[in-house]
Design an enzyme around this catalytic site. Sequence first.
Site, PDB file in Angstrom:
ATOM      1  N   ARG A   1       0.875  -1.177   0.000  1.00 53.12           N
ATOM      2  CA  ARG A   1       0.000   0.000   0.000  1.00 53.12           C
ATOM      3  C   ARG A   1       0.905   1.218   0.000  1.00 53.12           C
ATOM      4  NH1 ARG A   1       2.366   1.906   3.809  1.00 53.12           N
ATOM      5  NH2 ARG A   1       0.829   3.553   3.771  1.00 53.12           N
ATOM      6  N   GLY A   2       0.277   2.409  -0.142  1.00 54.72           N
ATOM      7  CA  GLY A   2       1.080   3.625  -0.309  1.00 54.72           C
ATOM      8  C   GLY A   2       1.219   3.882  -1.800  1.00 54.72           C
ATOM      9  N   ALA A   3       0.935   5.120  -2.201  1.00 56.33           N
ATOM     10  CA  ALA A   3       0.805   5.426  -3.629  1.00 56.33           C
ATOM     11  C   ALA A   3       2.015   4.999  -4.481  1.00 56.33           C
ATOM     12  CB  ALA A   3       0.501   6.914  -3.802  1.00 56.33           C
TER      13      ALA A   3
ATOM     14  N   ARG B   1      -7.214  -0.657  -6.991  1.00 56.16           N
ATOM     15  CA  ARG B   1      -7.558   0.422  -6.049  1.00 56.16           C
ATOM     16  C   ARG B   1      -7.737   1.713  -6.858  1.00 56.16           C
ATOM     17  NH1 ARG B   1      -4.205   1.057  -0.608  1.00 56.16           N
ATOM     18  NH2 ARG B   1      -6.124   2.029   0.111  1.00 56.16           N
TER      19      ARG B   1
ATOM     20  N   GLN C   1      -2.042   2.478   9.909  1.00 53.35           N
ATOM     21  CA  GLN C   1      -0.736   2.590   9.235  1.00 53.35           C
ATOM     22  C   GLN C   1       0.261   3.375  10.085  1.00 53.35           C
ATOM     23  OE1 GLN C   1      -3.702   3.120   7.794  1.00 53.35           O
ATOM     24  NE2 GLN C   1      -3.697   2.657   5.609  1.00 53.35           N
TER      25      GLN C   1
ATOM     26  N   ASP D   1      -1.843  10.663  -2.138  1.00 50.50           N
ATOM     27  CA  ASP D   1      -2.206   9.650  -3.132  1.00 50.50           C
ATOM     28  C   ASP D   1      -2.518  10.250  -4.493  1.00 50.50           C
ATOM     29  OD1 ASP D   1      -2.972   8.486  -0.339  1.00 50.50           O
ATOM     30  OD2 ASP D   1      -2.630   6.809  -1.699  1.00 50.50           O
TER      31      ASP D   1
ATOM     32  N   ASN E   1      -5.288  12.420   0.506  1.00 59.70           N
ATOM     33  CA  ASN E   1      -4.418  11.553   1.309  1.00 59.70           C
ATOM     34  C   ASN E   1      -5.291  10.775   2.279  1.00 59.70           C
ATOM     35  OD1 ASN E   1      -1.769  10.583   1.984  1.00 59.70           O
ATOM     36  ND2 ASN E   1      -1.904  11.725   3.890  1.00 59.70           N
ATOM     37  N   LYS E   2      -4.664   9.952   3.068  1.00 58.65           N
ATOM     38  CA  LYS E   2      -5.370   9.074   4.008  1.00 58.65           C
ATOM     39  C   LYS E   2      -6.421   9.823   4.810  1.00 58.65           C
ATOM     40  CE  LYS E   2      -5.125   5.600   4.291  1.00 58.65           C
ATOM     41  NZ  LYS E   2      -6.135   4.772   3.569  1.00 58.65           N
TER      42      LYS E   2
HETATM   43  O1  MRU Z   1      -4.504   3.150   2.121  1.00 57.49           O
HETATM   44  P1  MRU Z   1      -3.020   3.365   2.010  1.00 57.49           P
HETATM   45  O2  MRU Z   1      -2.260   2.805   3.167  1.00 57.49           O
HETATM   46  O3  MRU Z   1      -2.499   2.894   0.682  1.00 57.49           O
HETATM   47  O4  MRU Z   1      -2.854   4.936   2.047  1.00 57.49           O
HETATM   48  C1  MRU Z   1      -1.568   5.465   1.988  1.00 57.49           C
HETATM   49  C2  MRU Z   1      -1.531   6.936   2.134  1.00 57.49           C
HETATM   50  O5  MRU Z   1      -2.540   7.593   2.261  1.00 57.49           O
HETATM   51  C3  MRU Z   1      -0.184   7.590   2.036  1.00 57.49           C
HETATM   52  O6  MRU Z   1      -0.126   8.718   2.850  1.00 57.49           O
HETATM   53  C4  MRU Z   1       0.059   8.003   0.577  1.00 57.49           C
HETATM   54  O7  MRU Z   1      -0.130   6.911  -0.275  1.00 57.49           O
HETATM   55  C5  MRU Z   1       1.428   8.549   0.368  1.00 57.49           C
HETATM   56  S1  MRU Z   1       2.632   7.285   0.483  1.00 57.49           S
HETATM   57  C6  MRU Z   1       4.148   7.922   0.097  1.00 57.49           C
END
Ligand code: MRU
Length: 371
Positions: free
Chosen positions: A46-48, A112, A219, A260, A270-271
Amino acid sequence: MRVETLRWSNNKLEMIDQRILPASFEYLIYDSASSVAEGIRSMVVRGAPAIGVAAAYGVALEALRLSSKPFGLSLSKPSPFDKLRANGNENISDADFNVGMEAGFTVLAQSRPTAVNLFWGLKRMRGVWESVKNQSNAAVAQRLLTEAHEILAEDIRINRAMGAFGAELLADGARVLTHCNAGALATAGWGTALGVFRSAAEAGKKISVIADETRPFLQGARLTAWEMVQENIPVTLITDNMAGFMMSRGEVDAVVVGTDRVASNGDVANKIGTYMVAVLARRHNIPFYVACPLSTIDMSIGSGADIPIEERSADEVKGFRDCRWAAEGVKIRNPSFDVTPAELVTALITERGVVHQPGRDKLRALFEKRQ
Ligand code: MRU
């Protein structure tokens, strides 16, 4: 410490299973587009930026599988072309290879919706595929694998560059709050927001991190706290509803988060919970920085209202893993991301420099800037 979120080993992709961190550290093995898509969907990765890299490998794996002799059987879910092997066919035609590849792109694109890096990675891989389509399927697969390796290496270089720019924004001794995990685990390595912290620490600045727990997937508590502890960067964990208290007591000097997707007007997805932090930061005159590689900026959309927001399972809100605490029968919402309007963003930290008060013109200029 070098966290290898994704690695290529024995002609397969291996990814750390982030669902079980920090209690267990384990790699899972992937060998097809559909298995990688499932890894993205289920949040093994996970994470963009990490999602973008995984998708690139997913494309390369599918090409390798389709072009292998005998025609490669996946470790996981069969693709429509697995029946060819069952019929005794050792090779597939170019036409079937192309259809199989399209199916691979589709399944990855559906994994996703919010992180634009997924679509950025797929677009880049498609461009490479188009450029070598006249070559043998095996040569195409090798070229795609080389590109996936390059995307991974490039991501680490970009994070390092962002880290250096971002570190300059933090004073020695700064107490910095972050939300979710924008670390090595969310990228190919180093991290975006946590990359800024790593670069600041590497430059000798004595920074400390306040990690929001980040309900419901945790996270912050599970991943950011783990990364910072491993790195020996002082970190304090708080629940999401404590950020305002900490700010009101003067215990936060800056906020740095990842993203993201950034719209062309500078709005930042973002999250879930990030918007709340940004509003609080503005209330308390605390700078709110967003670490953002160019691959996360989506110039094709006008504003944050156009960013698709993933709604995840109600189970994530009802409890955690096997433990349930919500009342049975209650209605539940679980939007996984929110949008912070550009006006609340002090600056974007990119690999090409820091963009203060980002807006359409500045973002356009950023893409035109020479590297
Ligand atoms: O749902 P996730 O864990 O994929 O969400 C991740 C985030 O929101 C991060 O802050 C974002 O992807 C930036 S990661 C460098």
